[in-house]
Design a protein around this motif. Structure first.
Motif, PDB file in Angstrom:
ATOM      1  N   CYS A 104      -8.945  11.781  11.269  1.00  0.00           N
ATOM      2  CA  CYS A 104      -8.684  10.244  10.469  1.00  0.00           C
ATOM      3  C   CYS A 104      -9.529  10.770   9.247  1.00  0.00           C
ATOM      4  CB  CYS A 104      -9.443   8.978  11.747  1.00  0.00           C
ATOM      5  SG  CYS A 104      -8.482   8.514  13.177  1.00  0.00           S
ATOM      6  N   LYS A 105     -10.369  11.096   9.614  1.00  0.00           N
ATOM      7  CA  LYS A 105     -11.040  11.408   7.654  1.00  0.00           C
ATOM      8  C   LYS A 105     -10.199  12.003   6.654  1.00  0.00           C
ATOM      9  CE  LYS A 105     -15.259  12.973   6.219  1.00  0.00           C
ATOM     10  NZ  LYS A 105     -16.598  13.485   6.180  1.00  0.00           N
ATOM     11  N   GLU A 106      -9.470  12.879   6.991  1.00  0.00           N
ATOM     12  CA  GLU A 106      -9.048  14.166   6.705  1.00  0.00           C
ATOM     13  C   GLU A 106      -7.790  12.928   6.099  1.00  0.00           C
ATOM     14  OE1 GLU A 106      -6.244  17.420   7.761  1.00  0.00           O
ATOM     15  OE2 GLU A 106      -8.557  18.026   8.188  1.00  0.00           O
ATOM     16  N   ILE A 114     -14.226   2.023  10.097  1.00  0.00           N
ATOM     17  CA  ILE A 114     -13.334   1.259   9.304  1.00  0.00           C
ATOM     18  C   ILE A 114     -12.880   1.533   7.750  1.00  0.00           C
ATOM     19  CG2 ILE A 114     -14.290  -0.212   7.271  1.00  0.00           C
ATOM     20  CD1 ILE A 114     -16.543  -1.655   9.159  1.00  0.00           C
ATOM     21  N   PHE A 115     -11.882   1.527   7.921  1.00  0.00           N
ATOM     22  CA  PHE A 115     -11.425   2.410   6.715  1.00  0.00           C
ATOM     23  C   PHE A 115     -10.929   1.700   5.096  1.00  0.00           C
ATOM     24  CE2 PHE A 115      -8.555   2.792  10.091  1.00  0.00           C
ATOM     25  CZ  PHE A 115      -6.760   2.998   8.985  1.00  0.00           C
ATOM     26  N   ILE A 116     -10.756   1.778   3.990  1.00  0.00           N
ATOM     27  CA  ILE A 116     -11.127   1.590   2.772  1.00  0.00           C
ATOM     28  C   ILE A 116      -9.732   1.995   2.318  1.00  0.00           C
ATOM     29  CG2 ILE A 116     -11.534   0.352   0.751  1.00  0.00           C
ATOM     30  CD1 ILE A 116     -14.076  -0.460   2.600  1.00  0.00           C
ATOM     31  N   ILE A 117      -9.267   1.416   1.358  1.00  0.00           N
ATOM     32  CA  ILE A 117      -7.708   2.217   0.432  1.00  0.00           C
ATOM     33  C   ILE A 117      -7.459   1.431  -1.050  1.00  0.00           C
ATOM     34  CG2 ILE A 117      -7.357   3.848   2.111  1.00  0.00           C
ATOM     35  CD1 ILE A 117      -4.526   2.634   2.016  1.00  0.00           C
ATOM     36  N   ASP A 118      -7.486   1.865  -1.484  1.00  0.00           N
ATOM     37  CA  ASP A 118      -6.381   1.629  -2.923  1.00  0.00           C
ATOM     38  C   ASP A 118      -5.287   0.598  -2.471  1.00  0.00           C
ATOM     39  OD1 ASP A 118      -8.212   2.050  -4.386  1.00  0.00           O
ATOM     40  OD2 ASP A 118      -7.830   3.645  -4.611  1.00  0.00           O
ATOM     41  N   GLU A 175      -8.882  10.565   3.436  1.00  0.00           N
ATOM     42  CA  GLU A 175     -10.009  10.894   2.794  1.00  0.00           C
ATOM     43  C   GLU A 175      -8.813  11.022   1.115  1.00  0.00           C
ATOM     44  OE1 GLU A 175     -12.636  13.816   4.003  1.00  0.00           O
ATOM     45  OE2 GLU A 175     -14.042  11.550   3.753  1.00  0.00           O
ATOM     46  N   SER A 176      -7.453  11.695   2.522  1.00  0.00           N
ATOM     47  CA  SER A 176      -6.303  12.558   1.458  1.00  0.00           C
ATOM     48  C   SER A 176      -5.564  11.135   1.021  1.00  0.00           C
ATOM     49  CB  SER A 176      -5.500  13.127   2.193  1.00  0.00           C
ATOM     50  OG  SER A 176      -4.373  12.231   3.464  1.00  0.00           O
ATOM     51  N   HIS A 177      -5.691  10.540   1.234  1.00  0.00           N
ATOM     52  CA  HIS A 177      -5.293   8.425   0.499  1.00  0.00           C
ATOM     53  C   HIS A 177      -6.894   8.140  -0.048  1.00  0.00           C
ATOM     54  CE1 HIS A 177      -2.324   9.188   3.741  1.00  0.00           C
ATOM     55  NE2 HIS A 177      -1.256   8.128   3.359  1.00  0.00           N
ATOM     56  N   ILE A 203       1.238  -1.339  -0.051  1.00  0.00           N
ATOM     57  CA  ILE A 203       0.227  -0.158   0.010  1.00  0.00           C
ATOM     58  C   ILE A 203       0.727   1.086  -0.018  1.00  0.00           C
ATOM     59  CG2 ILE A 203      -1.893  -0.882   0.988  1.00  0.00           C
ATOM     60  CD1 ILE A 203      -0.976   0.045   3.827  1.00  0.00           C
ATOM     61  N   GLU A 204       0.561   2.725  -1.142  1.00  0.00           N
ATOM     62  CA  GLU A 204       1.047   3.862  -0.522  1.00  0.00           C
ATOM     63  C   GLU A 204       0.571   4.983   0.654  1.00  0.00           C
ATOM     64  OE1 GLU A 204       3.251   6.774  -4.395  1.00  0.00           O
ATOM     65  OE2 GLU A 204       1.650   4.910  -4.925  1.00  0.00           O
ATOM     66  N   ILE A 205       1.453   4.779   1.102  1.00  0.00           N
ATOM     67  CA  ILE A 205       0.736   5.801   2.238  1.00  0.00           C
ATOM     68  C   ILE A 205       1.485   6.095   3.032  1.00  0.00           C
ATOM     69  CG2 ILE A 205      -1.164   4.027   2.934  1.00  0.00           C
ATOM     70  CD1 ILE A 205       1.063   3.562   5.157  1.00  0.00           C
ATOM     71  N   ASP A 206       1.127   7.789   3.518  1.00  0.00           N
ATOM     72  CA  ASP A 206       2.191   8.301   4.524  1.00  0.00           C
ATOM     73  C   ASP A 206       2.228   7.261   6.016  1.00  0.00           C
ATOM     74  OD1 ASP A 206       2.766  10.123   6.683  1.00  0.00           O
ATOM     75  OD2 ASP A 206       2.352  12.014   5.247  1.00  0.00           O
ATOM     76  N   LEU A 207       2.928   6.991   6.106  1.00  0.00           N
ATOM     77  CA  LEU A 207       3.058   6.081   7.490  1.00  0.00           C
ATOM     78  C   LEU A 207       3.201   6.784   8.733  1.00  0.00           C
ATOM     79  CD1 LEU A 207       2.686   3.117   8.832  1.00  0.00           C
ATOM     80  CD2 LEU A 207       6.535   3.715   8.911  1.00  0.00           C
ATOM     81  N   SER A 208       3.779   8.443   9.096  1.00  0.00           N
ATOM     82  CA  SER A 208       3.894   8.965  10.136  1.00  0.00           C
ATOM     83  C   SER A 208       1.951   9.070  10.042  1.00  0.00           C
ATOM     84  CB  SER A 208       4.083   9.575  10.303  1.00  0.00           C
ATOM     85  OG  SER A 208       3.454  10.829   9.311  1.00  0.00           O
ATOM     86  N   LYS A 209       1.378   9.551   9.014  1.00  0.00           N
ATOM     87  CA  LYS A 209      -0.133   9.944   9.111  1.00  0.00           C
ATOM     88  C   LYS A 209      -0.683   8.712   9.749  1.00  0.00           C
ATOM     89  CE  LYS A 209      -0.115  13.974   6.036  1.00  0.00           C
ATOM     90  NZ  LYS A 209      -0.411  14.714   4.884  1.00  0.00           N
ATOM     91  N   PHE A 210      -0.736   7.317   9.013  1.00  0.00           N
ATOM     92  CA  PHE A 210      -1.272   6.180   8.923  1.00  0.00           C
ATOM     93  C   PHE A 210      -0.970   5.888  10.370  1.00  0.00           C
ATOM     94  CE2 PHE A 210      -3.168   5.433   5.591  1.00  0.00           C
ATOM     95  CZ  PHE A 210      -4.295   4.547   5.482  1.00  0.00           C
TER      96      PHE A 210
END
Length: 147
Positions: A114-116, A138-142, A119-121, A34-41
């Motif tokens: 969290c929502k922000e 529950i959150f869903i990302i690509d 949604e930024s992902h 997954i491509e995420i900003d780890l600090s934000k996650f």
């Protein structure tokens, strides 16, 4: 995802055990990327887990994180507890400055942050009462796709 699971276990397992909270992480997609900003996650997990800890009303406390790939390829994260659940408006809890704890003077930013972040992902986030008798976020990302 395996790195995220390792981080969550290393960061939370002992602390939650000291608080008498049974903590489990399950995934069917350990090797996906997954491509995420780890600090934000990390902030997302921290905000949600902190909320869960604050709302337990049972002797046996459970916190489960399930990370699964859905049929459409997206990655679904569910952070579920067996706390008190939520009797409030499940849509409003993501609004800035909304709180269910009227005794707190400053609050109501955790879930809106969290929502922000989700949604930024390009993801979605929702809340629901769950079959444990508690609450789930529950959150869903690509998943990562090479261009």
């Amino acid at each position: 995802i395996s790195h995220l699971v390792d981080y969550l276990n290393a960061y939370y397992k002992e602390d939650l055990k000291e608080k008498n909270i049974e903590f489990k992480i399950k995934t069917n997609c350990q090797n996906l990327i997954i491509e995420i900003d780890l600090s934000k996650f990390k902030r997302v997990f921290s905000n949600i887990i902190t909320n869960s800890i604050r709302h337990y009303d049972k002797d046996k406390k459970i916190l489960n994180i399930n990370i699964n790939q859905e049929k459409n390829g997206k990655i679904k994260f569910e952070i579920a507890d067996n706390g008190s659940g939520c009797k409030e408006d499940l849509v409003k809890i993501f609004d800035p400055l909304y709180t269910t704890d009227k005794s707190r003077k400053i609050s109501g930013l955790g879930l809106s942050i969290c929502k922000e972040i989700i949604e930024s992902h390009n993801g979605t986030i929702k809340a629901m009462n769950n079959k444990l008798g508690g609450f789930s976020i529950i959150f869903i990302i690509d998943s990562y796709k090479e261009d």
